[in-house]
Scaffold this motif. Structure first.
Motif, short mmCIF file in Angstrom:
data_model
loop_
_atom_site.label_atom_id
_atom_site.label_comp_id
_atom_site.label_asym_id
_atom_site.label_seq_id
_atom_site.Cartn_x
_atom_site.Cartn_y
_atom_site.Cartn_z
N ILE A 102 0.86 -1.19 0.00
CA ILE A 102 0.00 0.00 0.00
C ILE A 102 0.89 1.24 0.00
O ILE A 102 1.81 1.34 0.81
CB ILE A 102 -0.92 -0.03 1.24
CG1 ILE A 102 -1.96 -1.15 1.02
CG2 ILE A 102 -1.60 1.30 1.48
CD1 ILE A 102 -2.50 -1.73 2.27
N VAL A 103 0.64 2.12 -0.94
CA VAL A 103 1.49 3.31 -1.09
C VAL A 103 0.74 4.54 -0.58
O VAL A 103 -0.41 4.77 -0.95
CB VAL A 103 1.90 3.51 -2.57
CG1 VAL A 103 2.69 4.81 -2.74
CG2 VAL A 103 2.72 2.31 -3.06
N VAL A 104 1.40 5.29 0.29
CA VAL A 104 0.81 6.53 0.83
C VAL A 104 1.77 7.67 0.54
O VAL A 104 2.94 7.62 0.92
CB VAL A 104 0.59 6.42 2.36
CG1 VAL A 104 0.05 7.74 2.91
CG2 VAL A 104 -0.35 5.27 2.70
N PHE A 105 1.25 8.70 -0.15
CA PHE A 105 2.07 9.90 -0.40
C PHE A 105 1.55 11.08 0.39
O PHE A 105 0.34 11.37 0.35
CB PHE A 105 2.01 10.32 -1.87
CG PHE A 105 2.89 9.50 -2.75
CD1 PHE A 105 4.27 9.58 -2.64
CD2 PHE A 105 2.33 8.66 -3.69
CE1 PHE A 105 5.08 8.81 -3.46
CE2 PHE A 105 3.15 7.89 -4.51
CZ PHE A 105 4.52 7.97 -4.39
N HIS A 106 2.42 11.76 1.08
CA HIS A 106 2.09 13.10 1.57
C HIS A 106 2.57 14.05 0.49
O HIS A 106 3.78 14.20 0.31
CB HIS A 106 2.76 13.36 2.92
CG HIS A 106 2.27 12.41 3.97
ND1 HIS A 106 3.01 11.36 4.43
CD2 HIS A 106 1.07 12.34 4.61
CE1 HIS A 106 2.30 10.68 5.32
NE2 HIS A 106 1.12 11.25 5.45
#
Ligand SMILES: *[C@@H]1O[C@H](CO)[C@@H](O)[C@H](O)[C@H]1NC(C)=O
Ligand SMILES: *[C@@H]1O[C@H](CO)[C@@H](O)[C@H](O)[C@H]1NC(C)=O
Ligand SMILES: *[C@@H]1O[C@H](CO)[C@@H](O)[C@H](O)[C@H]1NC(C)=O
Ligand SMILES: *[C@@H]1O[C@H](CO)[C@@H](O)[C@H](O)[C@H]1NC(C)=O
Ligand SMILES: *[C@@H]1O[C@H](CO)[C@@H](O)[C@H](O)[C@H]1NC(C)=O
Ligand SMILES: *[C@@H]1O[C@H](CO)[C@@H](O)[C@H](O)[C@H]1NC(C)=O
Ligand SMILES: *[C@@H]1O[C@H](CO)[C@@H](O)[C@H](O)[C@H]1NC(C)=O
Ligand SMILES: *[C@@H]1O[C@H](CO)[C@@H](O)[C@H](O)[C@H]1NC(C)=O
Ligand SMILES: *[C@@H]1O[C@H](CO)[C@@H](O)[C@H](O)[C@H]1NC(C)=O
Ligand SMILES: *[C@@H]1O[C@H](CO)[C@@H](O)[C@H](O)[C@H]1NC(C)=O
Length: 810
Positions: free
Chosen positions: A558-562
């Protein structure tokens, strides 16, 4: 009349052009050389005792009538003070005026303690939630009030986001003027409900950070000139300022750039013409810090307050200029009246319980100061909901999300954006974050450095990411100070503790070991941006490499970008092991708790993209990066940026060029599903035999001719939650205008509503279309004009998924 392009003439006289002729034959000797020219508009309209400002202006006129010329002039510029404010208009003690404290910025009160780091503008844009935008602003205004702030330096609707790599796009809501307009209206109203003036900024067309400032030593250059045609400035860049003025914004900040080769803070067409005549703006125009480039001409062009001071331009010289007849005294009276009117309009003259300017606003947190806890305990749910609703889920396969606590028994975490930065401390922290400054990332070593050329005298290398910890805000004057940071890692530890989940993590390695029995792996990356610099890229090899490395070994990645702006994902978006992607934007201080609530299904994602994510940089065409014209050339001293694309930015460009986006403007997934039905579109009132008039005819009030806001048509549709969970949908209305000119976008957003629906429930959403919503700017008539013919009306889930359509005939 003072020519707006006076600088060009001065420089020509000084022979500056001779140096840029070099081998080229065309020596630029005339200011008519340049494409963009602003027509002169003089004199400045005076603020009037009318509409919502009637009483305040009347009181201000009375007040100003008692002032000496020197006192009036004192109100037109900042002065040094020990208030800790970003700028300070000095007091007039003999009349009980305590001065005006102006302070950064639009995402929270900066550089102080016991305030909230609110979700940033882009996050509010991604929430598409007008009610939440109002509540955030009201509580943020309340914090400013408690600190003794009279004017908060926000919200931002310029830059709009024309340049995809723009360094300040994150401070504003959206590249779409209608979305930005709806949210800026709520934000201005919310801030001012607390008795604090909003300062809507930056006016106008400052769309890149590169060359935003002139260079006066070394490589001499003026600021970039944004050359914008009349129709485009109205339909795109001026549009949200209409909403801000309609909402009563007490102040507007003029920008650093030149508009049509004339500095924005000295451009009479922009200030006297667009803002004070066409929009009927009654408040005061304040310069960005150092954006006033000349004295007499800016006074005549409509600037009211110079910040941080008027040294060398106004002050004693403005007094001289009035005394020698260069500036009429009526102009200085009007400047002072506009400032004082805002003070009355916000009820800041009522002394009961009102803090002094700058109360509890330390300029330097290392010194002892009066502690003022400005936070309202009732704001907690708004801080949290605001953080939740700006997250946009764009991929979710194999039922990756939400996590089932009973099944996710082993989690592996990777990436530099998971944990809190090592510092949240006042200076000195030269390379790191100074309190509330979020400047980390600049000049950091190694990761994706790109040389961006000269900024002022500096040859700066700039990082695409902030490698030192999670991002809750972008950098620069819009950065908010938080009372704490809930980082994703901290919030996950709490959740895993409750669930008995095993946690592995590696926040450092580019090629970490991946435990093969992990039920899920989360990779945290960020995309950093700050005032002062445009972004070097929309992706970086380091982070893409980290994601590819983890995904090659973990089937549930799972990829999370701020992300402080658009972040491309095409190197991994179709990877079968990348099961979910979240754009977490800039959530403010509740970042971690909000993310965990979404990951575990306590909240349902309801954010939608306020911009288009392309498959490839090249899909954005010439709007990918800033105009760079400093290389030796004929224009090296006069950087030019021609807005030749007109209004065809973002999804309008993708629609016009027939380019398939990776994720469309307005797109975002939920854990439930929604269906649309029963589109109804009708003119609001029965058509008279003469029909609806083509042009507005009412007088100008705040927000332009008042009948621009008349509701001309109504559109309704039914939205049903067809899935298993409660959730909020963002129903979007787009309108296709009649006429076949290629300058008009295929479709334009003209409505959005966010109903909350239980499973099986249906809501009717209603969109009110005003005269302005259905008009184009008619340059010949200098008015908004309804087009005769058939309008296409589309309602659906995003700009490329419009299940319902109908027509309206006007
Ligand atoms: C800028 O210049 C263009 C071309 O001369 C003109 O059409 C337009 O009206 C000008 N815009 C403003 C805001 O002055
Ligand atoms: C103008 O403001 C300054 C403070 O910056 C103050 O010292 C001075 O007395 C003021 N002048 C007048 C005429 O009020
Ligand atoms: C006027 O401005 C000049 C610089 O432009 C400055 O040196 C001078 O002190 C100013 N005069 C007054 C009276 O403020
Ligand atoms: C009037 O005063 C201003 C400010 O000092 C100065 O720039 C300008 O040249 C003066 N004009 C005349 C006609 O003396
Ligand atoms: C931030 O990270 C960069 C690169 O890893 C490093 O050079 C810099 O010292 C770090 N700054 C702080 C304050 O930790
Ligand atoms: C940059 O990264 C490389 C590879 O990760 C590493 O070998 C090198 O030491 C780093 N340089 C700096 C200045 O941190
Ligand atoms: C600017 O910095 C870059 C990278 O540090 C360097 O390659 C370049 O030569 C510098 N340019 C100038 C003109 O100093
Ligand atoms: C997906 O992850 C598994 C490990 O669970 C790995 O064996 C497989 O090669 C990965 N697939 C790809 C395309 O990298
Ligand atoms: C993006 O477009 C460029 C130029 O057309 C091409 O070289 C590059 O391979 C493309 N990248 C991706 C990820 O498709
Ligand atoms: C309008 O909706 C109908 C029915 O769903 C569809 O067949 C048609 O293609 C749509 N027209 C446009 C212009 O989208």
């Amino acid at each position: 009349m003072v020519p707006d392009t006076v600088w060009v003439r001065v420089l020509a006289a000084l022979g500056v052009f001779a140096t840029c002729a070099s081998a080229q034959d065309d020596v630029i000797t005339s200011d008519t050389y340049f494409y963009g020219q602003s027509e002169p508009v003089y004199p400045t309209p005076q603020t009037a005792e009318q509409g919502a400002w009637k009483d305040a202006v009347a009181k201000a006129k009375k007040f100003v009538g008692q002032l000496t010329l020197e006192e009036k002039v004192n109100l037109t510029a900042g002065a040094t003070s020990d208030t800790g404010c970003s700028g300070f208009i000095p007091a007039i003690p003999r009349l009980g005026f305590p001065g005006i404290c102006v302070t950064d910025a639009g995402n929270g009160v900066r550089g102080t303690d016991f305030v909230t780091a609110w979700p940033a503008g882009i996050h509010v844009g991604a929430s598409w939630n007008k009610d939440l935008a109002y509540q955030r602003a009201a509580f943020m205004g309340g914090e400013a009030k408690a600190k003794g702030v009279n004017t908060l330096l926000g919200p931002v609707v310029g830059p709009a986001g024309r340049v995809v790599q723009g360094g300040r796009n994150w401070e504003g809501f959206s590249i779409d003027p209608y979305l930005a307009g709806g949210l800026v209206h709520e934000t201005v109203a919310g801030i001012q409900s607390a008795g604090v003036s909003a300062c809507t900024k930056h006016f106008i067309a400052q769309e890149q950070e590169t060359h935003r400032l002139p260079t006066r030593s070394g490589a001499f250059a003026e600021s970039v000139s944004s050359n914008v045609d009349d129709r485009t400035i109205h339909e795109l860049y001026l549009w949200p300022f209409y909403d801000a003025v309609k909402a009563g914004t007490a102040s507007v900040m003029c920008s650093y750039n030149r508009l049509n080769n004339s500095y924005a803070c000295g451009n009479s067409k922009a200030l006297n013409g667009l803002l004070k005549t066409e929009l009927g703006f009654q408040g005061y125009v304040m310069s960005d810090w150092g954006a006033q480039m000349s004295g007499v001409s800016t006074a005549l062009a409509g600037l009211d307050v110079a910040m941080p001071d008027g040294e060398g331009t106004w002050g004693g010289n403005l007094t001289l200029a009035v005394n020698n007849g260069s500036v009429p005294v009526s102009r200085v009276d009007d400047m002072a009246t506009r400032v004082i009117a805002s003070w009355y309009q916000m009820n800041q003259d009522k002394s009961d319980g009102i803090p002094n300017p700058g109360d509890g606003m330390p300029a330097d947190l290392n010194v002892a100061h009066k502690i003022v806890d400005a936070r309202n305990p009732k704001s907690k749910s708004v801080v949290f909901d605001g953080a939740v609703e700006g997250h946009v889920l764009v991929k979710n396969t194999n039922n990756a999300l939400p996590f089932d606590s009973a099944k996710v028994k082993m989690l592996s975490l990777f990436g530099y954006s998971a944990k809190a930065p090592n510092q949240n401390n006042p200076a000195p922290a030269p390379e790191g974050m100074t309190f509330g400054d979020w400047s980390l990332g600049v000049q950091s070593a190694n990761l994706t450095e790109v040389n961006m050329g000269f900024f002022g005298n500096l040859n700066i290398t700039y990082s695409a990411i902030a490698p030192n910890g999670t991002l809750i805000s972008g950098g620069g004057s819009g950065a908010a100070a938080g009372s704490l940071i809930s980082a994703p890692y901290d919030a996950l530890v709490s959740q895993c503790q409750e669930d008995g989940t095993m946690l592995f993590w590696d926040f450092e390695s580019a090629t970490p070991a991946v435990v093969p029995t992990s039920d899920a792996c989360i990779v945290f990356g960020n995309a950093w941006a700050t005032e002062g610099y445009d972004r070097p890229s929309l992706r970086d090899d380091y982070t893409d490499g980290l994601i590819a490395h983890v995904a090659s070994q973990c089937a549930n990645t799972i990829v999370v970008f701020h992300n402080a702006g658009t972040r491309l994902v095409d190197t991994f978006a179709d990877h079968p092991n990348v099961t979910a992607i979240i754009f977490a934007h800039l959530p403010g201080q509740e970042s971690g708790r909000a993310l965990v609530s979404l990951l575990y299904g306590q909240s349902n994602p309801s954010g939608r993209l306020p911009y288009t994510v392309a498959r490839n940089e090249s899909d954005y065409g010439r709007l990918l990066g800033p105009d760079l014209t400093l290389a030796p050339s004929r224009l090296q001293h006069f950087p030019q940026s021609d807005f030749a694309e007109g209004t065809l930015v973002d999804y309008r460009h993708f629609d016009a060029a027939g380019i398939e986006p990776r994720y469309a403007f307005g797109f975002g997934l939920s854990y439930t599903t929604f269906a649309y039905a029963n589109l109804r579109a009708a003119l609001a009132k029965p058509r008279k035999s003469s029909g609806v008039a083509e042009y507005p005819s009412a007088a100008v009030a705040e927000g332009g001719q008042s009948d621009l806001w008349d509701v001309v048509a109504l559109v309704q549709a039914d939205v049903t939650n067809t899935g298993p969970r409660a959730g909020q949908d963002v129903a979007q209305l787009y309108v296709g205008f009649p006429g076949d000119d290629s300058a008009t976008p295929v479709r334009q957003l003209r409505g959005f509503e966010k109903p909350a629906l239980r499973p099986g429930a249906t809501a009717t959403v209603e969109f009110k279309l005003t005269r302005r919503d259905l008009s184009v700017w008619d340059s010949a008539a200098q008015k908004w004009r309804l087009r005769r013919g058939e309008y296409g009306v589309y309602v659906g889930a995003n700009s490329r998924d419009l299940g319902l359509n109908g027509t309206l005939v006007i």
